[in-house]
Design a protein around this motif. Structure first.
Motif, PDB file in Angstrom:
ATOM      1  N   ALA A  90     -16.439  -0.802  -2.303  1.00  0.00           N
ATOM      2  CA  ALA A  90     -17.683  -1.750  -2.218  1.00  0.00           C
ATOM      3  C   ALA A  90     -17.246  -2.920  -1.054  1.00  0.00           C
ATOM      4  N   ARG A  91     -15.979  -3.266  -1.010  1.00  0.00           N
ATOM      5  CA  ARG A  91     -15.638  -4.475  -0.065  1.00  0.00           C
ATOM      6  C   ARG A  91     -15.223  -3.954   1.175  1.00  0.00           C
ATOM      7  N   GLY A  92     -15.352  -2.666   1.471  1.00  0.00           N
ATOM      8  CA  GLY A  92     -14.971  -2.140   2.651  1.00  0.00           C
ATOM      9  C   GLY A  92     -13.531  -1.958   2.930  1.00  0.00           C
ATOM     10  N   ALA A  93     -12.857  -2.033   1.679  1.00  0.00           N
ATOM     11  CA  ALA A  93     -11.174  -1.891   1.865  1.00  0.00           C
ATOM     12  C   ALA A  93     -10.659  -0.533   1.403  1.00  0.00           C
ATOM     13  N   ARG A  94     -10.903   0.247   2.758  1.00  0.00           N
ATOM     14  CA  ARG A  94     -10.374   1.653   2.695  1.00  0.00           C
ATOM     15  C   ARG A  94      -9.477   1.919   3.838  1.00  0.00           C
ATOM     16  N   PRO A  95      -8.554   2.784   3.709  1.00  0.00           N
ATOM     17  CA  PRO A  95      -8.186   3.679   2.772  1.00  0.00           C
ATOM     18  C   PRO A  95      -7.434   2.799   1.592  1.00  0.00           C
ATOM     19  N   ILE A  96      -7.182   3.513   0.430  1.00  0.00           N
ATOM     20  CA  ILE A  96      -6.885   2.761  -0.898  1.00  0.00           C
ATOM     21  C   ILE A  96      -5.541   3.468  -1.061  1.00  0.00           C
ATOM     22  N   ALA A  97      -4.397   2.377  -1.539  1.00  0.00           N
ATOM     23  CA  ALA A  97      -3.216   2.984  -2.192  1.00  0.00           C
ATOM     24  C   ALA A  97      -3.412   2.761  -3.750  1.00  0.00           C
ATOM     25  N   LEU A  98      -3.130   3.673  -4.682  1.00  0.00           N
ATOM     26  CA  LEU A  98      -3.341   3.772  -6.072  1.00  0.00           C
ATOM     27  C   LEU A  98      -1.874   3.622  -6.537  1.00  0.00           C
ATOM     28  N   VAL A  99      -1.534   2.445  -7.328  1.00  0.00           N
ATOM     29  CA  VAL A  99      -0.134   2.692  -7.929  1.00  0.00           C
ATOM     30  C   VAL A  99      -0.444   2.661  -9.406  1.00  0.00           C
ATOM     31  N   ASP A 100       0.042   3.747 -10.306  1.00  0.00           N
ATOM     32  CA  ASP A 100      -0.209   3.958 -11.360  1.00  0.00           C
ATOM     33  C   ASP A 100       1.034   4.392 -12.270  1.00  0.00           C
ATOM     34  N   GLU A 101       0.772   4.537 -13.354  1.00  0.00           N
ATOM     35  CA  GLU A 101       2.071   5.095 -14.331  1.00  0.00           C
ATOM     36  C   GLU A 101       2.215   6.689 -14.006  1.00  0.00           C
ATOM     37  N   ALA A 102       3.226   7.344 -13.841  1.00  0.00           N
ATOM     38  CA  ALA A 102       3.369   8.561 -13.509  1.00  0.00           C
ATOM     39  C   ALA A 102       2.425   9.581 -14.340  1.00  0.00           C
ATOM     40  N   SER A 103       2.510   9.366 -15.718  1.00  0.00           N
ATOM     41  CA  SER A 103       1.666  10.067 -16.650  1.00  0.00           C
ATOM     42  C   SER A 103       0.122  10.191 -16.263  1.00  0.00           C
ATOM     43  N   ASN A 104      -0.294   9.004 -15.657  1.00  0.00           N
ATOM     44  CA  ASN A 104      -1.654   8.867 -15.415  1.00  0.00           C
ATOM     45  C   ASN A 104      -2.009   9.587 -14.132  1.00  0.00           C
ATOM     46  N   LEU A 105      -1.119   9.594 -13.294  1.00  0.00           N
ATOM     47  CA  LEU A 105      -1.418  10.296 -11.849  1.00  0.00           C
ATOM     48  C   LEU A 105      -1.458  11.797 -12.036  1.00  0.00           C
ATOM     49  N   GLY A 106      -0.553  12.130 -13.066  1.00  0.00           N
ATOM     50  CA  GLY A 106      -0.372  13.638 -13.137  1.00  0.00           C
ATOM     51  C   GLY A 106      -1.611  14.070 -14.027  1.00  0.00           C
ATOM     52  N   SER A 107      -2.363  13.462 -14.653  1.00  0.00           N
ATOM     53  CA  SER A 107      -3.400  13.884 -15.709  1.00  0.00           C
ATOM     54  C   SER A 107      -4.853  13.694 -15.018  1.00  0.00           C
ATOM     55  N   ALA A 108      -5.195  13.067 -14.143  1.00  0.00           N
ATOM     56  CA  ALA A 108      -6.160  12.809 -13.541  1.00  0.00           C
ATOM     57  C   ALA A 108      -6.512  13.126 -12.075  1.00  0.00           C
ATOM     58  N   ALA A 109      -7.784  13.442 -11.673  1.00  0.00           N
ATOM     59  CA  ALA A 109      -8.219  13.609 -10.220  1.00  0.00           C
ATOM     60  C   ALA A 109      -7.891  12.351  -9.448  1.00  0.00           C
ATOM     61  N   ARG A 110      -7.431  12.226  -8.190  1.00  0.00           N
ATOM     62  CA  ARG A 110      -7.130  11.317  -7.534  1.00  0.00           C
ATOM     63  C   ARG A 110      -8.706  10.749  -7.077  1.00  0.00           C
ATOM     64  N   PRO A 111      -9.003   9.314  -7.479  1.00  0.00           N
ATOM     65  CA  PRO A 111     -10.326   8.812  -7.239  1.00  0.00           C
ATOM     66  C   PRO A 111     -10.821   8.638  -5.715  1.00  0.00           C
ATOM     67  N   SER A 112     -11.996   8.670  -5.509  1.00  0.00           N
ATOM     68  CA  SER A 112     -12.488   8.715  -4.086  1.00  0.00           C
ATOM     69  C   SER A 112     -11.916   7.399  -3.176  1.00  0.00           C
ATOM     70  N   GLY A 113     -11.397   7.662  -2.135  1.00  0.00           N
ATOM     71  CA  GLY A 113     -10.953   6.756  -1.151  1.00  0.00           C
ATOM     72  C   GLY A 113      -9.366   6.695  -1.185  1.00  0.00           C
ATOM     73  N   VAL A 114      -8.650   7.144  -2.126  1.00  0.00           N
ATOM     74  CA  VAL A 114      -7.329   6.963  -2.269  1.00  0.00           C
ATOM     75  C   VAL A 114      -6.618   7.934  -1.421  1.00  0.00           C
ATOM     76  N   THR A 115      -5.666   7.328  -0.444  1.00  0.00           N
ATOM     77  CA  THR A 115      -5.000   8.423   0.374  1.00  0.00           C
ATOM     78  C   THR A 115      -3.531   8.270   0.076  1.00  0.00           C
ATOM     79  N   VAL A 116      -3.021   7.149  -0.787  1.00  0.00           N
ATOM     80  CA  VAL A 116      -1.739   7.230  -1.291  1.00  0.00           C
ATOM     81  C   VAL A 116      -1.675   6.858  -2.796  1.00  0.00           C
TER      82      VAL A 116
END
Length: 614
Positions: free
Chosen positions: A424-450
């Protein structure tokens, strides 16, 4: 028996002028390295003879009988004030002062004796000083004073006192391994007729040592020699095994019972049959006074961090922590029993730990530091029909059933909220930093390239090469700080998740759930600060909310304990029904409770952190 007996044995031959030489040196005691012990010589044979008779009586006397010898010792000292044996008398008078709780006099007399030349008399004075320090509540100081003398005291009656004092000092100072090793020495040095009594005294001390330390000590000894054990070794191992057996039966700890049965079966004595029954899975489900069971995890650093917060939040929510002078609650808080799921190098003990909590009378369980533990606990709840509150959602495909209540939030929902706010702030592309278990169990949100794991590598070039403009931090505070450091040279819009809320920088976005994170002047923080340090993190807030709901579920249960299967089942169903309708002022959601559902309703929002631009 040991070697020369300095006060009562060979040394008396020395005192009587039968010769010095090696015997005199042996009688001198330990001394410091490089110091030659000094034999105690008397100019008066009558003084020697009279004191010898007194000390023979002293050595075999009880505490009260020793006090009765004070007058005779003082009279002898008055008759021979300049005799070298006056130091021996003063050391024994210091002992009597210790017996009669005259600690200042014991310290004064023993310090005076200890200032003299090295020898058995000074050693005794050192024992008295160490014992006095322990009685003054300084066990670490006492241990430091007493430990160097272990194995060096010649007189049996002095070594008995030393061993008792040094084992107690080590125990009170939290030197658990040393305390057990010193108990081993104590038993070894005891005469055959004393060992049973010494073993009983050691057994009485063992409940003050944590069970995990006792386990470690027994495991180490059982891995060593098993056959042809000395009597002292067998007695110590038996004392350790019997204490651990008592713990296993009290806690209904199936794992511990199995280990004891396998490694130490012959040492269990009368408890052997009961331990065998427990190891065979004969844990009896029970419900007693209102009790909440908490299962933590120690298998990873992340789990331990979350678990520490959970435990603090649950204790706070149950009202088990009260500030000094705070009024007692009108309603008696529920009891709390806890377990963990085993170390990383051990088999997962989730089911065993939950079974143990059931055996201790828990009518509702709180757990779920991650998806795996939550899924296992949900399965246990369904099988055993016991209510469980999960601080992390289970696997989406898990069959949960009416006894499973989800308090926590899907990490994927949080990351979606963060990335949507950045977009909404126009801050794309987006890098998502998260726990490994979360990254492996959910689809990547829109706009996340890393998408980077918290425990993986984070380098500025990774973000720069992907032309990242937005940074979503859905890990904990430490993970967020690492990512901020890696991107310090980039101008990024940053959004912080619930676990990283307190790392938020000025004008950044941060996730909000209910009252969390708290404003600096929030009543919740004031209430928390009365009994805890720091601010409650997300897992502490979830633990507090789960505890309030759990307490609402169990309060009203009869205090009378029952093992009747029908009544246990009925009480658990009653708790389940109360949980579904329980209402409380919660921190992590505006909803007051489950509202008849199995999952807490929670609106996730994002706000901007106030302050100057980062």
């Amino acid at each position: 028996m040991k070697g020369p007996r300095s006060f009562l044995g060979v040394c008396w031959g020395v005192f009587l002028g039968l010769g010095l030489g090696a015997a005199a040196i042996a009688c001198g005691g330990s001394g410091k390295e490089g110091e030659l012990p000094s034999p105690i010589l008397s100019v008066s044979i009558p003084a020697q003879t009279e004191l010898r008779q007194l000390l023979l009586r002293f050595a075999g006397a009880t505490r009260r009988e020793r006090a009765g010898l004070e007058g005779e010792l003082k009279a002898l000292r008055a008759r021979y004030p300049s005799d070298e044996l006056a130091r021996v008398i003063d050391a024994h008078l210091a002992w009597i002062a210790l017996d009669t709780d005259d600690i200042p006099r014991a310290e004064t007399l023993s310090a005076r004796v200890r200032s003299g030349p090295p020898g058995v008399t000074r050693d005794l004075a050192q024992v008295i000083q160490g014992a006095a320090s322990r009685r003054r509540g300084r066990p670490a100081e006492a241990y430091t004073t007493l430990r160097p003398l272990v194995g060096k005291i010649i007189d049996d009656y002095v070594s008995r006192m030393l061993n008792w004092e040094v084992v107690n000092a080590a125990t009170e100072a939290g030197r658990w391994e040393a305390a057990i090793d010193l108990a081993d020495v104590w038993l070894h040095e005891a005469g055959e007729g004393e060992r049973t009594n010494v073993s009983n005294r050691i057994a009485a001390l063992l409940p003050r040592i944590p069970a995990e330390e006792l386990e470690r000590a027994l495991r180490k000894r059982q891995a060593e020699q098993q056959e042809d054990l000395a009597e002292s070794q067998r007695l110590l191992r038996a004392a350790l095994a019997e204490r651990l057996a008592a713990v296993a039966l009290e806690k209904r700890d199936v794992r511990l019972a199995k280990e004891l049965l396998q490694s130490s079966g012959p040492l269990l004595g009368a408890m052997g049959d009961r331990i065998a029954q427990l190891a065979g899975g004969a844990t009896i489900a029970r419900v007693g006074a209102p009790t909440v069971g908490l299962l933590l995890s120690v298998r990873t650093a992340e789990a331990r961090r979350r678990g520490a917060q959970m435990a603090a939040g649950v204790s706070f929510g149950l009202g088990l922590l009260r500030s000094t002078g705070a009024p007692k609650p009108q309603t008696q808080p529920a009891q709390l029993v806890s377990r963990d799921d085993g170390a990383l190098d051990e088999a997962d003990r989730t089911d065993e730990a939950l079974t143990a909590l059931v055996g201790e009378g828990a009518a509702v369980l709180v757990t779920g530091v991650d998806r795996g533990q939550a899924t296992a606990a949900a399965s246990f709840a369904r099988t055993h029909e016991i209510p469980v509150l999960l601080l992390h959602p289970p696997d989406p495909g898990a069959v949960v059933g009416p006894f499973v209540f989800v308090v926590g939030e899907e990490p994927g929902r949080v990351s979606e909220g963060l990335t949507a706010a950045l977009g909404a702030r126009g801050a794309r592309p987006i890098a998502l930093v998260d726990e490994a278990s979360n990254l492996g169990s959910a689809a990547r949100p829109s706009g996340v390239t890393v998408a980077l794991s918290c425990d993986g590598s984070m380098e500025e070039r990774t973000f720069r090469m992907a032309s990242v403009r937005g940074l979503a931090l859905n890990g904990d505070v430490g993970c967020a700080e690492r990512a901020l450091q890696a991107t310090n040279g980039l101008r990024l819009e940053v959004a912080f998740g619930l676990e990283a809320a307190y790392a938020a920088t000025p004008h950044a976005i941060h996730a909000v759930a209910g009252q969390f994170p708290f404003d600096a002047d929030a009543d919740a923080l004031i209430e928390w600060s009365r009994v805890q340090t720091g601010v409650p993190g997300w897992w502490a807030a979830l633990g507090r909310d789960a505890a309030l709901l759990a307490q609402a579920g169990v309060l009203g249960l009869p205090n009378r304990e029952t093992e009747d299967p029908g009544e246990v089942k009925a009480r658990r169903r009653s708790v389940r029904d109360r949980l579904a309708e329980a209402k409380a002022s919660l921190w992590t959601t505006a909803a007051p409770g489950f509202g008849g559902a199995q999952r807490l309703s929670r609106e996730l929002q994002t706000r901007e952190t106030t302050g100057t631009q980062r």
